[in-house]
Motif scaffolding. Sequence first.
Motif, PDB file in Angstrom:
ATOM      1  N   ALA A   1       0.952  -1.182   0.081  1.00 51.47           N
ATOM      2  CA  ALA A   1       0.239  -0.053   0.134  1.00 51.47           C
ATOM      3  C   ALA A   1       0.852   1.375   0.113  1.00 51.47           C
ATOM      4  O   ALA A   1       0.650   2.171  -1.043  1.00 51.47           O
ATOM      5  CB  ALA A   1      -0.643  -0.042   1.309  1.00 51.47           C
ATOM      6  N   PHE A   2       1.669   1.178   0.939  1.00 55.18           N
ATOM      7  CA  PHE A   2       2.584   2.375   1.136  1.00 55.18           C
ATOM      8  C   PHE A   2       4.027   2.202   0.818  1.00 55.18           C
ATOM      9  O   PHE A   2       4.634   1.052   0.912  1.00 55.18           O
ATOM     10  CB  PHE A   2       2.275   3.021   2.492  1.00 55.18           C
ATOM     11  CG  PHE A   2       1.077   3.358   2.668  1.00 55.18           C
ATOM     12  CD1 PHE A   2       0.636   4.732   2.302  1.00 55.18           C
ATOM     13  CD2 PHE A   2       0.041   2.614   3.275  1.00 55.18           C
ATOM     14  CE1 PHE A   2      -0.820   5.205   2.378  1.00 55.18           C
ATOM     15  CE2 PHE A   2      -1.163   2.977   3.443  1.00 55.18           C
ATOM     16  CZ  PHE A   2      -1.781   4.402   3.134  1.00 55.18           C
ATOM     17  N   ALA A   3       4.902   3.381   0.549  1.00 54.69           N
ATOM     18  CA  ALA A   3       6.072   3.334   0.207  1.00 54.69           C
ATOM     19  C   ALA A   3       7.034   2.763   1.263  1.00 54.69           C
ATOM     20  O   ALA A   3       7.910   1.988   1.205  1.00 54.69           O
ATOM     21  CB  ALA A   3       6.762   4.682  -0.263  1.00 54.69           C
ATOM     22  N   ASP A   4       6.671   2.968   2.604  1.00 57.06           N
ATOM     23  CA  ASP A   4       7.343   2.361   3.711  1.00 57.06           C
ATOM     24  C   ASP A   4       7.316   0.991   3.639  1.00 57.06           C
ATOM     25  O   ASP A   4       8.440   0.451   4.019  1.00 57.06           O
ATOM     26  CB  ASP A   4       6.683   2.945   4.952  1.00 57.06           C
ATOM     27  CG  ASP A   4       6.663   4.274   5.227  1.00 57.06           C
ATOM     28  OD1 ASP A   4       7.588   4.939   4.623  1.00 57.06           O
ATOM     29  OD2 ASP A   4       5.975   4.880   6.278  1.00 57.06           O
TER      30      ASP A   4
ATOM     31  N   ILE B   1       5.180  -2.680  -6.717  1.00 56.92           N
ATOM     32  CA  ILE B   1       4.532  -1.779  -7.125  1.00 56.92           C
ATOM     33  C   ILE B   1       3.822  -1.294  -5.523  1.00 56.92           C
ATOM     34  O   ILE B   1       3.386  -1.838  -4.863  1.00 56.92           O
ATOM     35  CB  ILE B   1       3.017  -2.128  -7.736  1.00 56.92           C
ATOM     36  CG1 ILE B   1       4.062  -2.862  -9.227  1.00 56.92           C
ATOM     37  CG2 ILE B   1       2.243  -0.812  -8.121  1.00 56.92           C
ATOM     38  CD1 ILE B   1       2.793  -3.053 -10.176  1.00 56.92           C
ATOM     39  N   VAL B   2       3.819   0.316  -5.678  1.00 56.70           N
ATOM     40  CA  VAL B   2       3.121   0.992  -4.629  1.00 56.70           C
ATOM     41  C   VAL B   2       1.895   1.508  -4.803  1.00 56.70           C
ATOM     42  O   VAL B   2       1.853   2.249  -5.633  1.00 56.70           O
ATOM     43  CB  VAL B   2       4.131   2.217  -3.984  1.00 56.70           C
ATOM     44  CG1 VAL B   2       3.333   2.637  -2.884  1.00 56.70           C
ATOM     45  CG2 VAL B   2       5.349   1.623  -3.697  1.00 56.70           C
TER      46      VAL B   2
ATOM     47  N   ASN C   1       5.363  13.079  -1.076  1.00 57.61           N
ATOM     48  CA  ASN C   1       6.627  13.088  -0.368  1.00 57.61           C
ATOM     49  C   ASN C   1       7.556  11.818  -0.257  1.00 57.61           C
ATOM     50  O   ASN C   1       8.629  12.026   0.388  1.00 57.61           O
ATOM     51  CB  ASN C   1       6.297  14.034   0.944  1.00 57.61           C
ATOM     52  CG  ASN C   1       5.307  13.022   1.838  1.00 57.61           C
ATOM     53  OD1 ASN C   1       5.170  11.683   1.402  1.00 57.61           O
ATOM     54  ND2 ASN C   1       4.807  13.679   3.026  1.00 57.61           N
ATOM     55  N   ALA C   2       7.186  10.797  -0.793  1.00 63.49           N
ATOM     56  CA  ALA C   2       7.839   9.567  -0.764  1.00 63.49           C
ATOM     57  C   ALA C   2       8.585   9.091  -2.105  1.00 63.49           C
ATOM     58  O   ALA C   2       8.965   8.115  -2.226  1.00 63.49           O
ATOM     59  CB  ALA C   2       7.053   8.400  -0.126  1.00 63.49           C
ATOM     60  N   PHE C   3       8.100  10.105  -2.880  1.00 59.66           N
ATOM     61  CA  PHE C   3       8.600   9.644  -4.419  1.00 59.66           C
ATOM     62  C   PHE C   3      10.109   9.461  -4.474  1.00 59.66           C
ATOM     63  O   PHE C   3      10.674   8.576  -5.000  1.00 59.66           O
ATOM     64  CB  PHE C   3       8.299  10.681  -5.448  1.00 59.66           C
ATOM     65  CG  PHE C   3       6.717  10.708  -5.702  1.00 59.66           C
ATOM     66  CD1 PHE C   3       6.161   9.644  -5.458  1.00 59.66           C
ATOM     67  CD2 PHE C   3       6.195  11.773  -6.321  1.00 59.66           C
ATOM     68  CE1 PHE C   3       4.708   9.484  -6.028  1.00 59.66           C
ATOM     69  CE2 PHE C   3       5.043  11.643  -6.656  1.00 59.66           C
ATOM     70  CZ  PHE C   3       4.244  10.621  -6.657  1.00 59.66           C
TER      71      PHE C   3
ATOM     72  N   LEU D   1      11.042   1.230  -6.173  1.00 59.04           N
ATOM     73  CA  LEU D   1       9.848   1.132  -5.975  1.00 59.04           C
ATOM     74  C   LEU D   1       8.939   1.462  -7.224  1.00 59.04           C
ATOM     75  O   LEU D   1       9.099   2.767  -7.249  1.00 59.04           O
ATOM     76  CB  LEU D   1       8.946   1.280  -4.657  1.00 59.04           C
ATOM     77  CG  LEU D   1      10.157   0.960  -3.486  1.00 59.04           C
ATOM     78  CD1 LEU D   1       9.686   1.612  -2.220  1.00 59.04           C
ATOM     79  CD2 LEU D   1       9.809  -0.764  -3.373  1.00 59.04           C
ATOM     80  N   GLU D   2       8.166   1.095  -7.608  1.00 61.60           N
ATOM     81  CA  GLU D   2       7.213   1.436  -9.008  1.00 61.60           C
ATOM     82  C   GLU D   2       5.753   2.026  -8.355  1.00 61.60           C
ATOM     83  O   GLU D   2       5.109   1.293  -7.964  1.00 61.60           O
ATOM     84  CB  GLU D   2       7.235   0.280 -10.062  1.00 61.60           C
ATOM     85  CG  GLU D   2       8.460  -0.534 -10.122  1.00 61.60           C
ATOM     86  CD  GLU D   2       8.465  -1.482 -10.944  1.00 61.60           C
ATOM     87  OE1 GLU D   2       7.600  -1.915 -11.527  1.00 61.60           O
ATOM     88  OE2 GLU D   2       9.441  -2.142 -11.268  1.00 61.60           O
TER      89      GLU D   2
END
Length: 814
Positions: free
Chosen positions: A509-512, A527-528, A534-536, A544-545
């Motif tokens: 779900a999230f970049a973290d 895939i996110v 702000n996580a790009f 991470l795509e």
Amino acid sequence: MKFNTDAFCSFIKADIIGNNKSEYIDITNISVDSRSLQNDQHTLFFALKGGNHDGHNYIDELIAKGVRYIVISDGERVSAIPGIFFFKVENTLEALQQSATFHRDSFDLSVVGITGSKGKTVVKEWLNYLLSEDYKIIKSPKSYNSQTGVPLSIFGIEEKHNLGIFEVGISTVGEMDKLVNVVKPSIGIFTAITDEHGEGFTSLEEKVSEKMKLFKDAEVVICEQTPLLLKYISAVTSVYTWSMTDASANVYGQVSNSSLIITVNQTRSATIELPFTDDTSVRNIMTCISTMIYLGYTTEKIASRLRGLYPVELRMQVKNGVNNCTIIDDAYNADYQSLSIALDFLEKHKVNKSKTVILSDMFKSGYEVEEIYAQLRELLVANQITRIIGIGEHISNYLIGMPNTYLYKDTEEFLQKVTVDDFNEETILVKGARGFRFDRIVTMLEKKTHETVLEVNLTALRHNLNFYRSKLKPETKIMVMVKAFGYGNGSYEIAKLLAHENVDYLGVAFADEGIELRKAGVNTKIIVMNPEINAFSAMIAYDLEPEVYSVRELNAFLKVARERNCYEYPIHIKLDTGMHRHGFLTADLDELIDVLRHTNVVEVKSIFSHLSSSDMPEYTDFTLDQMKMFTHNSDKLIEALEISPIRHILNTSGIYSFTEYQFDMVRVGIGLYGVGNNKTEMQQLANVSTLKTCIMQIKEINDADSVGYGRRFRAQGKTRIATVPIGYADGVHRSWGAGVGYVLVNGQKAEIAGSICMDMLMINVTNINCKENDEVIIFGKDLPVTIIADKINTIPYEILTSIALRVKRIFFEE
Ligand SMILES: *Cc1c(COP(=O)(O)O)cnc(C)c1O
């Protein structure tokens, strides 16, 4: 095993690629796992192909490790190399089975073959224990009973052995034919037959008749006296039966308190003290007793041997340890054959760089101690163990002088001299004979949390993955959703397994969540789904795509990607086809096309959409409209941008009900974790997660007494109440309490008494045979989350993802 390459070729019908001279070879290691550190110049490797797996991919790696003998089926993928034998066959699994037959046929020993739906491993381990004083036994290590496991076990047979005990499991029609010759049992044992794992069979009868093929040449089959078994067995060979209800069986047993009264052929009788009294154990004991009587043991001898019977720990467990260590608990098993399996397991599951093994004295039937320890040394060196801890008199004598080795005469000495702070950031295999009580070492090294655990069965997870795979075309890619901590189960262990199963993408779900996986060494594409602006930059740093769902988001991503000099960075376009969550509507497409046409900073890797009601037959028309819109809008993007992306729309229930819309990829979520849409689907899935804890205290209360906050439970008559250390803060929904829900105690339903507290709940155990410390199942195979979800008006997804992080996760493979 020693053989001439020519003889071997003709036995497995292989062609040799290249022109090596015929050789006499001495193979000490048969391998199907490229990752094993035991692969070396004495290895015969079989490049097996499974749905998700292809041993041919690792041939270069194997040769670099020194492997010289490789059985392959894709001849065009290798070219002749001097000194390397490529044996080219039609089918490498069949070649493995034929090689095992070749090996089996060079020995003349009695073999006990065990099959049935459950109890195989326990019966095998117990018989091994009960007979080991009189025979030199080779047995299947662990539960090696599959199409590959059986042949691998058979390769363990040596000149010294005079009895083999092998278990054989099959999952579909036709499999037994392939294993009969590999095993050739003279005595057959049929343990219980149940409907479980029935997916490969159309009926119970078909299952029995398939399993019976194993015994076509056996002198006898030992089994429970049931009409079904008798019908099939007596058609093939003679039967030796036991029963708990029918006095006409060869061995008739009646339980009285904790004893078993045995009547043999309606005459002789004896009373045997039972080491375990639960129903399943008693039935397994009956099987063992009948086998021993058949082999000529007296009931006195049987009674005395049974006294030492122990519970069988079927599996290795991975546990969280102190100081960031990981523990592999195999604390009750010191047989040498299972050690190499445990060391492979250690290599696969190591989380930390350092590998430590804690070993007791080791056993290998038929071997002198010198030989065992010489082999042990080699095995430890090959496995690149960082630190070796040996506990016991023999191991201390024979490992003296090995580098990085610490020796103790017994477990007490180890526990006195060593503290938890001697361990740090290492993966520790703890493996010892029962008498050494290594469970005390595991307890010491284990991270202390409360007694509640979520057990995650990785074998079941793999089964479920293969189930969904089997519904798809072979070329369809698979993405697995591991968002929300792997639906509550733990993302890292699961992602690692999926990477090994060659899943194409993981979805978080999230970049973290993605960053955590990368840090833990997961290399699969990720895939996110909810990329935050702000996580790009972190996403790009960790490969991470992003899912792209709006032009505003796309522009923001392009800005960051340009700053980082990205070229054709993979992105995934989300179309909104009716879910109305994220994604581009039809009206947004022209603007999207315009932006994408003018940049090569990103590349559209996939286009996808999400179904809102794939599990609801009443909305089939709506779902089909979504498919139509998806096809139309993705076509439009593909034509306008001249691209050929992966297209995907199906989630778990979509795969089940709308298979024909699989496009190029599907996204599996909940199904992998064992939760299906309906009863039929559920039956084909294996249970993955079990939330369990144990009884802390039992008390008796009087008529009309109340229990818990708000006095919501009132006793009717004398009532036994047990307190269990799990509450709503662990994820047990409060609405499941106060008479609505229940838990399982020793397989029986116990109603939750009163309100569920934050960290505890109380249950009514008045009519349940249980004591303090007994196990309590909150959900699992016999109490599925689907039932709980239905009752309290939620969905299984919410139940699984609500389990608090403070609940320890334990992963295991069967
Ligand atoms: C969670 C999720 C899935 C998986 O759904 P299941 O019903 O668990 O199979 C698939 N696609 C997307 C976009 C998701 O968010």
